[in-house]
Design a protein around this motif. Structure first.
Motif, PDB file in Angstrom:
ATOM      1  N   LYS A 333     -35.251  -1.310  -7.903  1.00 22.13           N
ATOM      2  CA  LYS A 333     -34.533  -2.570  -7.613  1.00 22.13           C
ATOM      3  C   LYS A 333     -34.736  -3.021  -6.164  1.00 22.13           C
ATOM      4  O   LYS A 333     -34.992  -4.187  -5.905  1.00 22.13           O
ATOM      5  CB  LYS A 333     -33.044  -2.363  -7.913  1.00 22.13           C
ATOM      6  N   TYR A 334     -34.598  -2.085  -5.236  1.00 23.10           N
ATOM      7  CA  TYR A 334     -34.658  -2.469  -3.823  1.00 23.10           C
ATOM      8  C   TYR A 334     -36.093  -2.343  -3.301  1.00 23.10           C
ATOM      9  O   TYR A 334     -36.341  -1.783  -2.240  1.00 23.10           O
ATOM     10  CB  TYR A 334     -33.663  -1.644  -3.007  1.00 23.10           C
ATOM     11  N   GLY A 364     -35.774  -0.267   2.482  1.00 26.51           N
ATOM     12  CA  GLY A 364     -35.178   0.633   3.479  1.00 26.51           C
ATOM     13  C   GLY A 364     -33.733   0.267   3.794  1.00 26.51           C
ATOM     14  O   GLY A 364     -33.221  -0.772   3.353  1.00 26.51           O
ATOM     15  N   ARG A 379     -21.886  -2.545  -0.862  1.00 29.07           N
ATOM     16  CA  ARG A 379     -23.236  -3.069  -1.082  1.00 29.07           C
ATOM     17  C   ARG A 379     -23.720  -3.709   0.207  1.00 29.07           C
ATOM     18  O   ARG A 379     -22.929  -4.207   0.997  1.00 29.07           O
ATOM     19  CB  ARG A 379     -23.222  -4.152  -2.171  1.00 29.07           C
ATOM     20  N   GLY A 388     -25.942  -5.940  -9.048  1.00 37.15           N
ATOM     21  CA  GLY A 388     -25.329  -4.611  -8.878  1.00 37.15           C
ATOM     22  C   GLY A 388     -23.884  -4.735  -8.455  1.00 37.15           C
ATOM     23  O   GLY A 388     -23.420  -5.822  -8.089  1.00 37.15           O
TER      24      GLY A 388
HETATM   25  P1  ADP Z   1     -25.736  -1.226  -6.308  1.00 31.74           P
HETATM   26  O1  ADP Z   1     -27.182  -0.935  -6.477  1.00 31.74           O
HETATM   27  O2  ADP Z   1     -25.045  -1.561  -7.591  1.00 31.74           O
HETATM   28  O3  ADP Z   1     -25.471  -2.217  -5.237  1.00 31.74           O
HETATM   29  P2  ADP Z   1     -25.476   1.471  -5.260  1.00 31.74           P
HETATM   30  O4  ADP Z   1     -24.208   2.236  -5.022  1.00 31.74           O
HETATM   31  O5  ADP Z   1     -26.481   2.077  -6.151  1.00 31.74           O
HETATM   32  O6  ADP Z   1     -24.992   0.077  -5.832  1.00 31.74           O
HETATM   33  O7  ADP Z   1     -26.141   1.161  -3.877  1.00 31.74           O
HETATM   34  C1  ADP Z   1     -25.346   0.730  -2.777  1.00 31.74           C
HETATM   35  C2  ADP Z   1     -26.202  -0.064  -1.805  1.00 31.74           C
HETATM   36  O8  ADP Z   1     -27.122   0.802  -1.167  1.00 31.74           O
HETATM   37  C3  ADP Z   1     -27.044  -1.123  -2.455  1.00 31.74           C
HETATM   38  O9  ADP Z   1     -26.312  -2.334  -2.568  1.00 31.74           O
HETATM   39  C4  ADP Z   1     -28.213  -1.241  -1.512  1.00 31.74           C
HETATM   40  O10 ADP Z   1     -27.885  -2.135  -0.471  1.00 31.74           O
HETATM   41  C5  ADP Z   1     -28.353   0.127  -0.916  1.00 31.74           C
HETATM   42  N1  ADP Z   1     -29.442   0.902  -1.568  1.00 31.74           N
HETATM   43  C6  ADP Z   1     -29.322   1.820  -2.540  1.00 31.74           C
HETATM   44  N2  ADP Z   1     -30.498   2.369  -2.863  1.00 31.74           N
HETATM   45  C7  ADP Z   1     -31.407   1.778  -2.054  1.00 31.74           C
HETATM   46  C8  ADP Z   1     -32.836   1.927  -1.883  1.00 31.74           C
HETATM   47  N3  ADP Z   1     -33.566   2.786  -2.611  1.00 31.74           N
HETATM   48  N4  ADP Z   1     -33.415   1.168  -0.937  1.00 31.74           N
HETATM   49  C9  ADP Z   1     -32.711   0.310  -0.191  1.00 31.74           C
HETATM   50  N5  ADP Z   1     -31.383   0.137  -0.305  1.00 31.74           N
HETATM   51  C10 ADP Z   1     -30.729   0.851  -1.214  1.00 31.74           C
END
Ligand code: ADP
Length: 436
Positions: A333-334, A364, A379, A388
């Protein structure tokens, strides 16, 4: 008088004075060593105080003693039943009980107020001291000191009418300090345990609240979504353009709320469960997670490489699969502009533990957010940018907690991320946990 007579006499009296003094010094050193060891190890203050009183009585050949501690209202109360040697009969227990009737023995109170030892050579002659017996001649009391304050008093009955010797007073001052350290440590431990119990209770209440709230909110929300959609289907053509737009916004908001509530439910369920633990083949768990994600992987044309083979750990299959789905799902996703490249690997982490890592080449995360992202609903992006609800990583943390492990991220903005989770080693005779 013959030589033999002299020998017999000195032996009966406990040997010549220098020998007696040396033996006494040895006994006192050994006493202090025992109490120091006791104070370092004991977790129960009352029994440590009682053991000390018994040890002092035995070392000094005294018939009775008792430890008194300060209660919440500043009164001295018995920490434990008195130590009384059998030969003295019930008389001595009565004597000590009368001295600890809640008002405190006058001598013990004196020690409490002054912080210094006190003694009476002949209790028959003292006002306010209970009448003695053949066994009770002198009465002695010593302070147990915590930060210059007296928090307990050790009182003893002696058979001799004499002032205590300097080296004994010195030993008792050290004993008092050692016991003070013990009392302070156990008090701090007690407070910590009370705080932990409170915290656990309030966590349980919170989880229960989240569960009930999210569960009960589902029903009215279902009605909002269902009836708004029905309204749109049946009467959509009678509404003008702006009304149609408003309707879309309502449905959109309600759907998003449904997602939030479902995720909250997932989170509170994860917190409440105590999954069975057993042998987990991480290879199999990864395959299952990739199966769950195959549509998203194909759509994004991502490559997932495994720096394998992955090891066997101790844990719960379903939870670890959920953890990998969340971490790899986020990596997909990210993603940045480049095609996602995701690496999964495991490395030893000491004492047989494993560190499982999911690395990506995505957008990142700035170091200032590294802790925050593992909290519920936290988030870094609006729903418009990335979908999300901010639950995924909070669930991952719960899963890591269930495994006795830790989860953390290494990343800088624009440089991709590496999520690490520590997992315990498989144990002998471990059985698998898959219950599907
Ligand atoms: P969601 O994906 O539903 O927002 P998560 O708890 O999985 O909730 O993630 C929290 C936040 O951490 C995300 O909103 C994102 O900003 C950041 N994040 C998580 N995983 C990644 C990743 N692999 N790369 C960049 N940012 C990330």
């Amino acid at each position: 008088m013959t030589d033999t007579d002299v020998d017999q006499r000195t032996t009966r009296a406990g040997g010549p004075a220098p020998v007696r003094a040396a033996r006494r010094a040895e006994q006192l050193t050994a006493l202090l060593q025992r109490i120091t060891a006791l104070a370092n190890e004991a977790t129960d203050t009352a029994s440590a105080l009682h053991q000390t009183v018994t040890d002092v009585c035995e070392t000094m050949a005294w018939p009775a003693g008792q430890a008194l501690v300060l209660d919440g209202s500043g009164e001295l109360v018995p920490a434990a039943p008195p130590h009384v040697i059998d030969e003295t009969g019930p008389e001595m227990s009565e004597l000590l009980a009368s001295a600890s009737d809640g008002s405190g023995h006058p001598l013990a109170r004196q020690v409490l107020d002054s912080g210094t030892p006190a003694w009476v050579r002949d209790i028959e002659r003292e006002d306010g001291i209970p009448a003695g017996s053949d066994w009770a001649r002198g009465w002695l009391a010593f302070p147990v000191v915590v930060d210059d304050d007296v928090s307990a008093v050790l009182q003893f009955v002696s058979v001799e009418q004499a002032d205590p010797e300097d080296d004994f007073l010195q030993t008792m001052a050290n004993v008092g300090r050692q016991l003070g350290v013990l009392i302070e440590r156990n008090r701090a431990r007690g407070q910590l345990e009370a705080v932990n119990t409170d915290l656990e209770r309030s966590n349980r209440e919170l989880e229960r609240f989240a569960y009930v709230a999210s569960h009960d909110l589902q029903e009215p929300l279902r009605k909002i979504v269902g009836f708004t959609q029905l309204l749109e289907q049946r009467y959509g053509d009678q509404l003008d353009g702006e009304a149609g737009e408003f309707m879309d916004i309502v449905v959109d908001g309600a759907l998003r709320m449904r997602q939030l509530i479902n995720d909250l439910l997932t989170y509170s369920r994860a917190g409440r469960r105590q999954p069975p633990m057993g042998r987990v083949e991480l290879e199999d768990v990864l395959d299952a997670a990739l199966d769950d994600l195959h549509v998203a992987i194909e759509e994004s044309d991502a490559s997932v490489t495994v720096d394998g083979p992955l090891p066997t750990a101790h844990g719960n299959d379903n939870e670890l699969r959920e953890l990998l789905v969340n971490l790899i799902g986020n990596a997909l996703k990210y993603r940045g502009d480049a095609t996602p490249e995701i690496g999964v690997s495991a490395a030893p982490h000491g004492d047989g533990w494993w560190r499982l890592t999911v690395a990506d080449n995505g957008i990142g995360i700035d170091p200032e957010h590294h802790d925050r992202i593992f909290e519920v609903f936290q988030r870094l992006h609006g729903a418009g940018q990335y979908s999300g609800t901010g639950i995924g990583l909070a669930v991952c943390r719960q899963i890591a907690d269930h495994h006795g492990g830790r989860i953390w991220v290494e990343s800088t903005s624009g440089e991709g991320s590496r999520f690490h989770v520590t997992l315990p080693p498989a144990v002998h005779n471990d059985e698998g946990t898959t219950d599907e």
